[in-house]
Design an enzyme around this catalytic site. Sequence first.
Site, mmCIF file in Angstrom:
data_model
loop_
_atom_site.group_PDB
_atom_site.id
_atom_site.type_symbol
_atom_site.label_atom_id
_atom_site.label_comp_id
_atom_site.label_asym_id
_atom_site.label_seq_id
_atom_site.Cartn_x
_atom_site.Cartn_y
_atom_site.Cartn_z
ATOM 1 N N ALA A 9 0.833 -1.208 0.000
ATOM 2 C CA ALA A 9 0.000 0.000 0.000
ATOM 3 C C ALA A 9 0.866 1.256 0.000
ATOM 4 C CB ALA A 9 -0.911 -0.013 1.223
ATOM 5 N N GLY A 11 2.156 2.742 -2.795
ATOM 6 C CA GLY A 11 2.118 3.476 -4.066
ATOM 7 C C GLY A 11 1.542 4.872 -3.912
ATOM 8 N N ARG A 15 -3.272 8.299 -9.996
ATOM 9 C CA ARG A 15 -4.464 8.353 -10.850
ATOM 10 C C ARG A 15 -5.738 8.724 -10.087
ATOM 11 N NH1 ARG A 15 -3.201 2.555 -13.480
ATOM 12 N NH2 ARG A 15 -1.957 2.429 -11.580
ATOM 13 N N GLY A 135 -0.158 -6.433 -16.218
ATOM 14 C CA GLY A 135 0.962 -7.249 -16.668
ATOM 15 C C GLY A 135 0.410 -8.440 -17.438
ATOM 16 N N TYR A 340 -37.676 18.171 16.150
ATOM 17 C CA TYR A 340 -36.274 17.920 16.447
ATOM 18 C C TYR A 340 -36.168 17.468 17.899
ATOM 19 C CZ TYR A 340 -31.482 18.360 17.807
ATOM 20 O OH TYR A 340 -30.244 18.064 18.320
#
Length: 430
Positions: A9, A11, A15, A135, A340
Amino acid sequence: MNCSIAIMAAGFGTRMKSKKPKVLHQISGFPMLYHIIKEAKKISNDIHVILYHQAQLVQDEMNKHFENIHFHIQDYDNFPGTGGAIMGISPKYEKVLVLNGDMPLLEAQDMQIFFDEDAPVVMSSFIANDATGYGRVIMDDSKNVAKIVEQKDANELELKVKSVNAGVYLFDTDFLNTNLSKLSNNNNQKEYYITDLISIANEQKLQVKAVEINEETFMGVNSKYHLAQAEELMQKRIKKRFMEAGVSMRLPETIYIESDVTIEGESILESGVSLLKGAKIINSHIKTNSVVEDSMLKNSSIGPMARVRPKSVLIDSHIGNFVEIKKSTLNGVKAGHLAYLGDSEIDTGTNIGCGTITCNYDGKAKYKTIIGKNVFVGSDTQLVAPVKVEDDVIIASGTTVTKDLKKGCLAITRAPLKIVDGFFYKFFGK
Ligand code: UD1
Ligand code: MG
């Protein structure tokens, strides 16, 4: 199980186009990394999470939910890439399952398929409709995995391959310890690729097994578009499980339920309902466009368009449209419209009239309103907290309650009503 788990984690998540680290973006109420750690913990007690980008922030967030996670900071400057990520972790067990922090849909049961194989290296692949970014899995003549070639390093022929690497692996820890130092960054991204371990295993005549997995389950989230897609898939899954357990949903695609919500018995959710932050619903009917957050409802009905805010409990109660409840306990109470009720406790048989407001906040602090049994609270009542209303009280419409009310009394405030005959015609003319 005697297996360690490494979750990559570190990276940058470029993007996502966000200041927030990718793995902290939320799906169904929790960060992506939370979902995968939660599932990983069902399988292993030796979890390693590899961080780099905004590591402290990610670590603090995960520490709110989990104990005993080993956080490891990748030596990103010297060893960038997925291969670099798993250098330097020290797994306790003989096998290491490697997962990605951006795979929020993967569940413990989906990880099982890797343990069914017995090989020093197990990788996972699927046939992609669109292989872009993945890949490519290159087979040898006897249909064994020869190597994985990243898109950015692939030749024209390799780019045509539809079988792609899902990015989850099971390694023998010995194999990793012996071979991680053999990775090089001799590729177009100048990164150390975990995927190169496949060809290294082949060179050593070690078996590489590939398992076919479901593309949807192993989806990696790289953009906000992916995030929305993953959210939709997780929502479908959550709702399907509840419906199979007997919960009715009208137009389920319009309903949003966070992953820690529980629903029991014969509950009904109408369209547009949101159930947030551990809401607990038992035998209740939630009507159109209502929101329940971190609260418990039992044998009750709410809405349409009601909002139950955190730390509330409704038992055998009904609240109708435009009623907002916050940090309140209602037991056998009716509040049909426009009210309320905050920081309050209201008991059996009490009716809250339209327009009732608990004035719980004086600009500095919050105060409690306590209302007993069988109280009739007339429309447009203001209860100025702290205030206590005992059982069997009638509060007349339009009253401002500023004192505690004793059992059995009537409370009424009335500004004198003045009537001026014929004033309309004087003012507007005939
Ligand atoms: C990777 C695989 C690719 C596979 C795809 C599946 C490599 C080289 N490629 O590509 O074959 O098809 O996943 O989704 O592994 N990470 C780190 N440190 C780093 C770089 C990445 O921890 O230095 C983490 C990221 O946070 C992420 C995971 O590793 O959770 C995958 O990284 P990402 O950049 O998304 O790899 P892909 O290019 O998708
Ligand atoms: Mg990815």
